[in-house]
Design a protein around this motif. Structure first.
Motif, PDB file in Angstrom:
ATOM      1  N   LEU A  85       0.819  -1.210   0.000  1.00 24.48           N
ATOM      2  CA  LEU A  85       0.000   0.000   0.000  1.00 24.48           C
ATOM      3  C   LEU A  85       0.853   1.261   0.000  1.00 24.48           C
ATOM      4  CD1 LEU A  85      -2.807  -1.243   2.355  1.00 24.48           C
ATOM      5  CD2 LEU A  85      -3.166  -0.276   0.070  1.00 24.48           C
ATOM      6  N   LYS A  86       0.353   2.262  -0.702  1.00 20.25           N
ATOM      7  CA  LYS A  86       1.029   3.548  -0.831  1.00 20.25           C
ATOM      8  C   LYS A  86       0.118   4.647  -0.284  1.00 20.25           C
ATOM      9  CE  LYS A  86       3.115   2.009  -5.204  1.00 20.25           C
ATOM     10  NZ  LYS A  86       3.259   2.317  -6.652  1.00 20.25           N
ATOM     11  N   PRO A  87       0.674   5.772   0.123  1.00 26.05           N
ATOM     12  CA  PRO A  87      -0.174   6.871   0.607  1.00 26.05           C
ATOM     13  C   PRO A  87      -1.231   7.286  -0.410  1.00 26.05           C
ATOM     14  CG  PRO A  87       2.096   7.276   1.213  1.00 26.05           C
ATOM     15  CD  PRO A  87       2.100   6.054   0.325  1.00 26.05           C
ATOM     16  N   GLU A  88      -0.921   7.176  -1.683  1.00 26.26           N
ATOM     17  CA  GLU A  88      -1.903   7.561  -2.705  1.00 26.26           C
ATOM     18  C   GLU A  88      -3.065   6.577  -2.819  1.00 26.26           C
ATOM     19  OE1 GLU A  88       1.424   7.301  -3.070  1.00 26.26           O
ATOM     20  OE2 GLU A  88       1.951   6.510  -5.074  1.00 26.26           O
ATOM     21  N   ASP A  89      -2.997   5.456  -2.117  1.00 25.65           N
ATOM     22  CA  ASP A  89      -4.125   4.531  -2.060  1.00 25.65           C
ATOM     23  C   ASP A  89      -5.164   4.966  -1.027  1.00 25.65           C
ATOM     24  OD1 ASP A  89      -1.760   1.870  -2.437  1.00 25.65           O
ATOM     25  OD2 ASP A  89      -3.091   2.680  -3.993  1.00 25.65           O
ATOM     26  N   THR A  90      -4.839   5.978  -0.265  1.00 24.29           N
ATOM     27  CA  THR A  90      -5.763   6.469   0.749  1.00 24.29           C
ATOM     28  C   THR A  90      -7.053   6.964   0.109  1.00 24.29           C
ATOM     29  OG1 THR A  90      -4.007   7.095   2.288  1.00 24.29           O
ATOM     30  CG2 THR A  90      -6.122   8.230   2.524  1.00 24.29           C
ATOM     31  N   ALA A  91      -8.170   6.398   0.554  1.00 27.27           N
ATOM     32  CA  ALA A  91      -9.473   6.741  -0.010  1.00 27.27           C
ATOM     33  C   ALA A  91     -10.555   5.968   0.716  1.00 27.27           C
ATOM     34  CB  ALA A  91      -9.520   6.401  -1.502  1.00 27.27           C
ATOM     35  N   ALA A  92     -11.795   6.335   0.447  1.00 27.98           N
ATOM     36  CA  ALA A  92     -12.920   5.501   0.841  1.00 27.98           C
ATOM     37  C   ALA A  92     -13.128   4.484  -0.269  1.00 27.98           C
ATOM     38  CB  ALA A  92     -14.158   6.358   1.047  1.00 27.98           C
ATOM     39  N   TYR A  93     -13.228   3.226   0.102  1.00 29.22           N
ATOM     40  CA  TYR A  93     -13.389   2.153  -0.870  1.00 29.22           C
ATOM     41  C   TYR A  93     -14.834   1.655  -0.830  1.00 29.22           C
ATOM     42  CZ  TYR A  93      -8.416   1.952  -1.825  1.00 29.22           C
ATOM     43  OH  TYR A  93      -7.137   2.256  -2.230  1.00 29.22           O
ATOM     44  N   TYR A  94     -15.410   1.550  -2.013  1.00 27.52           N
ATOM     45  CA  TYR A  94     -16.807   1.150  -2.146  1.00 27.52           C
ATOM     46  C   TYR A  94     -16.922  -0.116  -2.992  1.00 27.52           C
ATOM     47  CZ  TYR A  94     -17.716   5.952  -0.671  1.00 27.52           C
ATOM     48  OH  TYR A  94     -17.745   7.136   0.034  1.00 27.52           O
ATOM     49  N   CYS A  95     -17.872  -0.935  -2.608  1.00 25.61           N
ATOM     50  CA  CYS A  95     -18.173  -2.153  -3.366  1.00 25.61           C
ATOM     51  C   CYS A  95     -19.455  -1.915  -4.167  1.00 25.61           C
ATOM     52  CB  CYS A  95     -18.350  -3.318  -2.412  1.00 25.61           C
ATOM     53  SG  CYS A  95     -18.732  -4.899  -3.196  1.00 25.61           S
ATOM     54  N   LYS A  96     -19.413  -2.319  -5.429  1.00 26.03           N
ATOM     55  CA  LYS A  96     -20.581  -2.221  -6.294  1.00 26.03           C
ATOM     56  C   LYS A  96     -20.930  -3.600  -6.802  1.00 26.03           C
ATOM     57  CE  LYS A  96     -20.723  -0.980 -10.773  1.00 26.03           C
ATOM     58  NZ  LYS A  96     -20.688  -0.160 -12.002  1.00 26.03           N
ATOM     59  N   ALA A  97     -22.219  -3.905  -6.797  1.00 28.94           N
ATOM     60  CA  ALA A  97     -22.705  -5.165  -7.355  1.00 28.94           C
ATOM     61  C   ALA A  97     -23.746  -4.842  -8.413  1.00 28.94           C
ATOM     62  CB  ALA A  97     -23.293  -6.053  -6.270  1.00 28.94           C
ATOM     63  N   GLU A  98     -23.584  -5.436  -9.585  1.00 32.57           N
ATOM     64  CA  GLU A  98     -24.503  -5.195 -10.700  1.00 32.57           C
ATOM     65  C   GLU A  98     -24.968  -6.530 -11.246  1.00 32.57           C
ATOM     66  OE1 GLU A  98     -22.863  -2.776 -13.777  1.00 32.57           O
ATOM     67  OE2 GLU A  98     -24.559  -3.058 -15.123  1.00 32.57           O
ATOM     68  N   GLY A  99     -26.294  -6.648 -11.429  1.00 32.49           N
ATOM     69  CA  GLY A  99     -26.809  -7.891 -11.960  1.00 32.49           C
ATOM     70  C   GLY A  99     -28.319  -7.889 -12.031  1.00 32.49           C
ATOM     71  N   LEU A 100     -28.880  -9.075 -12.158  1.00 31.90           N
ATOM     72  CA  LEU A 100     -30.326  -9.215 -12.316  1.00 31.90           C
ATOM     73  C   LEU A 100     -31.021  -9.367 -10.960  1.00 31.90           C
ATOM     74  CD1 LEU A 100     -30.695 -11.604 -15.384  1.00 31.90           C
ATOM     75  CD2 LEU A 100     -31.106  -9.140 -15.281  1.00 31.90           C
ATOM     76  N   LEU A 101     -32.044  -8.539 -10.781  1.00 37.24           N
ATOM     77  CA  LEU A 101     -32.897  -8.635  -9.610  1.00 37.24           C
ATOM     78  C   LEU A 101     -34.235  -9.209 -10.053  1.00 37.24           C
ATOM     79  CD1 LEU A 101     -33.328  -7.973  -6.575  1.00 37.24           C
ATOM     80  CD2 LEU A 101     -34.305  -5.784  -7.337  1.00 37.24           C
ATOM     81  N   THR A 102     -34.624 -10.303  -9.429  1.00 38.22           N
ATOM     82  CA  THR A 102     -35.886 -10.953  -9.769  1.00 38.22           C
ATOM     83  C   THR A 102     -36.980 -10.500  -8.818  1.00 38.22           C
ATOM     84  OG1 THR A 102     -34.714 -12.885 -10.632  1.00 38.22           O
ATOM     85  CG2 THR A 102     -37.041 -13.151 -10.092  1.00 38.22           C
ATOM     86  N   VAL A 103     -38.035  -9.949  -9.389  1.00 39.62           N
ATOM     87  CA  VAL A 103     -39.206  -9.515  -8.619  1.00 39.62           C
ATOM     88  C   VAL A 103     -40.427 -10.120  -9.285  1.00 39.62           C
ATOM     89  CG1 VAL A 103     -38.117  -7.396  -7.785  1.00 39.62           C
ATOM     90  CG2 VAL A 103     -39.355  -7.378  -9.975  1.00 39.62           C
ATOM     91  N   PRO A 104     -41.587 -10.081  -8.616  1.00 45.38           N
ATOM     92  CA  PRO A 104     -42.781 -10.712  -9.211  1.00 45.38           C
ATOM     93  C   PRO A 104     -43.085 -10.245 -10.633  1.00 45.38           C
ATOM     94  CG  PRO A 104     -43.186 -10.217  -6.926  1.00 45.38           C
ATOM     95  CD  PRO A 104     -41.840  -9.621  -7.246  1.00 45.38           C
TER      96      PRO A 104
END
Length: 123
Positions: A85-104
């Motif tokens: 890790l480097k100082p320039e890696d400093t940040a808020a890290y977010y996870c994103k999930a993209e896909g199919l959502l099944t609803v009625p």
């Protein structure tokens, strides 16, 4: 209901390591793509690493060779192993999930984000 929850952030010195985890819950949701993004103060959010349902991964040039993204399908979890890790890696890290959502009423492509986890690297 789909939830995306990150964990594993913290403060480390340069050269150290952290492993981020992201759990995606929701039986009606099937992610086709999961990604780790980061956003430093005053900067735009950027893609760090991504993984597709087939297992293909891609990385930002700035983290290639240092970060590794993986997943455990049985646990509905993706990971980001961050080494060197480097100082320039400093940040808020977010996870994103993209896909199919099944609803009625059918299936719809949806994107879900977690709340983020802070990574701070000191020199």
């Amino acid at each position: 209901q789909v939830q995306v929850v990150e964990s594993g952030g913290g403060s480390v010195q340069a050269g150290g390591s952290l492993r981020l985890s992201c759990v995606v819950s929701g039986s009606a949701f099937s992610p086709a793509f999961s990604g780790w993004y980061r956003q430093a103060p005053g900067k735009q959010r950027e893609l760090v690493a991504g993984i597709r349902s087939g297992g293909d991964t891609n990385y930002a040039d700035s983290v290639k060779g240092r970060f590794t993204m993986s997943r455990d399908g049985a646990k509905n979890t993706v990971y980001l192993q961050m080494n060197g890790l480097k100082p320039e890696d400093t940040a808020a890290y977010y996870c994103k999930a993209e896909g199919l959502l099944t609803v009625p009423s059918g299936q719809f492509n949806r994107i879900f984000w977690g709340q983020g986890t802070q990574v701070t690297v000191s020199s």
